[in-house]
Design a protein around this motif. Structure first.
Motif, PDB file in Angstrom:
ATOM      1  N   ALA A   1       0.827  -1.211   0.000  1.00 57.57           N
ATOM      2  CA  ALA A   1       0.000   0.000   0.000  1.00 57.57           C
ATOM      3  C   ALA A   1       0.859   1.256   0.000  1.00 57.57           C
ATOM      4  CB  ALA A   1      -0.937  -0.005   1.206  1.00 57.57           C
TER       5      ALA A   1
ATOM      6  N   ASP B   1      -2.419   0.173  -9.051  1.00 59.01           N
ATOM      7  CA  ASP B   1      -2.803  -1.040  -8.330  1.00 59.01           C
ATOM      8  C   ASP B   1      -1.916  -2.193  -8.773  1.00 59.01           C
ATOM      9  OD1 ASP B   1      -4.184  -2.620  -6.578  1.00 59.01           O
ATOM     10  OD2 ASP B   1      -6.095  -2.530  -7.626  1.00 59.01           O
TER      11      ASP B   1
ATOM     12  N   ASP C   1      -1.656  -6.466   0.028  1.00 61.42           N
ATOM     13  CA  ASP C   1      -0.455  -6.700   0.819  1.00 61.42           C
ATOM     14  C   ASP C   1      -0.214  -8.165   1.155  1.00 61.42           C
ATOM     15  OD1 ASP C   1       0.701  -4.208   0.999  1.00 61.42           O
ATOM     16  OD2 ASP C   1      -0.458  -3.600   2.733  1.00 61.42           O
TER      17      ASP C   1
ATOM     18  N   ASP D   1      -6.922  -5.873   5.054  1.00 57.13           N
ATOM     19  CA  ASP D   1      -6.379  -5.740   3.713  1.00 57.13           C
ATOM     20  C   ASP D   1      -5.196  -6.662   3.463  1.00 57.13           C
ATOM     21  OD1 ASP D   1      -7.222  -4.389   1.397  1.00 57.13           O
ATOM     22  OD2 ASP D   1      -5.244  -3.527   1.265  1.00 57.13           O
TER      23      ASP D   1
ATOM     24  N   SER E   1      -5.974   0.747   1.240  1.00 58.43           N
ATOM     25  CA  SER E   1      -5.514  -0.451   1.939  1.00 58.43           C
ATOM     26  C   SER E   1      -6.442  -0.873   3.067  1.00 58.43           C
ATOM     27  CB  SER E   1      -4.105  -0.219   2.499  1.00 58.43           C
ATOM     28  OG  SER E   1      -4.112   0.858   3.408  1.00 58.43           O
TER      29      SER E   1
ATOM     30  N   ASP F   1       1.039   4.082  -2.991  1.00 61.95           N
ATOM     31  CA  ASP F   1       0.721   5.479  -2.708  1.00 61.95           C
ATOM     32  C   ASP F   1       1.843   6.402  -3.182  1.00 61.95           C
ATOM     33  OD1 ASP F   1      -1.125   7.420  -1.202  1.00 61.95           O
ATOM     34  OD2 ASP F   1       0.830   7.844  -0.307  1.00 61.95           O
TER      35      ASP F   1
END
Length: 384
Positions: free
Chosen positions: A47, A181, A305, A346, A148, A51
């Motif tokens: 995540a 993604d 993750d 997540d 996330s 980002d």
């Protein structure tokens, strides 16, 4: 969109005291296929990598030529390989971004416990197809990473100045948003290979030769008995709209022919959306692998993750403590107990489980979590 706390507590139980497991997020166990990647790139949360990449991509869009290249790619396909897009770019911003994207991709592979053989994983595309009209109309896009936290109500998107904007997850915004993604389908396929290799290495998936079992091998002409999924439906696939299709897989557990716990992985790439009935005619259980005529099935969803090396280690650590008592006992709880509570945010989200599926089971079976159902039937696969 995760399972409620009371239900989760019931399903998880108390983690096995003997396990000393590292969390999925930010951890990867070194394996032969990712030694180069992990040595070159520090392991970090997927995540966090997404980002940072989203923000850098947003800032790079100030280059008009690069902005047009990304726009054209986003309009031509649902999503594209971000590493390939930057590597082949002839624009100044695209070329400058390429090394960062390559490093981010290595970081993602390491964080997910995958080796270089999986190739690039980071992708970019419009967060929702409804945004194509505004993108074509010249509205400046934002760039976001897939959120996330399944329980989040907002997500963060960046403009070309690098400024963060909080957007609602309740519905797709009018302004176009590029989404950075991971290629979930590719990650699940490669990740389950990692799990299978670990299970095989510990004897939790390798068929035991008939000579060792002191039983006669079945004649090849007899074929195999299986359980077939005729149809399946989920109420909640554990995936918010911004993440698109779910990436579902199932772990089938039981006792192998030698009495050792066994786990077989089943990919379900078709199970993309909740509240939709699918008719896969897919084999769920191959009964020739099992000692008893019963097995359990635990359905999960890859949420970004997921570290497959850590998941494999958890499964192996838990199941190797269980011995055959001469009667069938469910193994689904042991598998779920092996996954620490922190992994349920997540990471591989628990979707549902089916206990004591018998070789003769036929008809519709509701999942234990009441989140889905499967219609199954015995199916004999004849030998050629």
């Amino acid at each position: 969109m995760t399972t409620s706390t009371p239900l989760r507590t019931t399903l998880i139980g108390v983690a096995l005291a003997a396990t000393a497991l590292l969390p999925l997020q930010g951890t990867a166990f070194a394996g032969q296929n990712d030694r180069v990647d992990s040595a070159a790139t520090p392991v970090s949360s997927v995540a966090g990598i997404e980002d940072a990449t989203a923000r850098s991509l947003a800032v790079a869009l100030t280059d008009p030529a690069w902005g047009r290249q990304v726009r054209d790619a986003a309009l031509a396909a649902d999503s594209v390989d971000l590493r390939a897009l930057t590597r082949t770019s002839t624009t100044v911003a695209g070329a400058r971004l390429a090394p960062q994207v390559a490093a981010a991709d290595r970081g993602v592979r390491a964080a997910k416990g995958l080796g270089g053989r999986v190739g690039s994983l980071l992708r970019v595309g419009l967060a929702d197809a409804s945004m194509k009209a505004s993108l074509k109309g010249g509205v400046a896009p934002l760039v976001a990473a897939a959120p996330s936290d399944d329980d989040a109500s907002t997500f963060t998107a960046y403009d070309s100045a690098g400024t963060a904007h909080e957007l609602s997850l309740a519905a797709a915004p009018d302004r176009p948003v590029y989404l950075v993604d991971v290629d979930g389908a590719k990650a699940v396929t490669e990740g389950l290979k990692v799990v299978n290799e670990a299970l095989e290495a510990k004897g939790l998936q390798v068929p035991v030769p008939a000579a060792r079992l002191n039983v006669a091998a079945p004649a090849a002409a007899e074929g195999i008995d299986t359980t077939l999924i005729n149809s399946v439906r989920l109420s909640d696939d554990k995936e918010p709209w911004i993440k698109g299709d779910a990436e579902i897989f199932t772990l089938v557990t039981g006792f192998g022919k030698d009495g050792t716990p066994r786990v077989d992985t089943v990919e379900m790439p078709y199970l993309n959306n909740d509240d939709t009935t699918y008719y896969p005619n897919q084999i769920l259980v191959n009964w020739s692998n099992y000692k008893y005529e019963m097995a359990d099935a635990v359905m999960m969803e890859d949420d970004g993750d997921t570290n497959y090396q850590a998941l494999a280690k958890a499964i192996v650590t838990a199941l190797l403590t269980i011995t055959d008592q001469g009667v069938y006992i469910p193994l689904a709880d042991a598998l779920l107990d092996a996954i620490p509570t922190s992994w349920w945010t997540d990471d591989p989200d628990y979707v549902d489980s089916w206990y004591t599926l018998a070789k003769a089971t036929t008809g519709t079976r509701n999942g234990a979590a009441a989140n889905g159902w499967m219609n199954v039937s015995p199916y004999h696969v004849a030998a050629l």
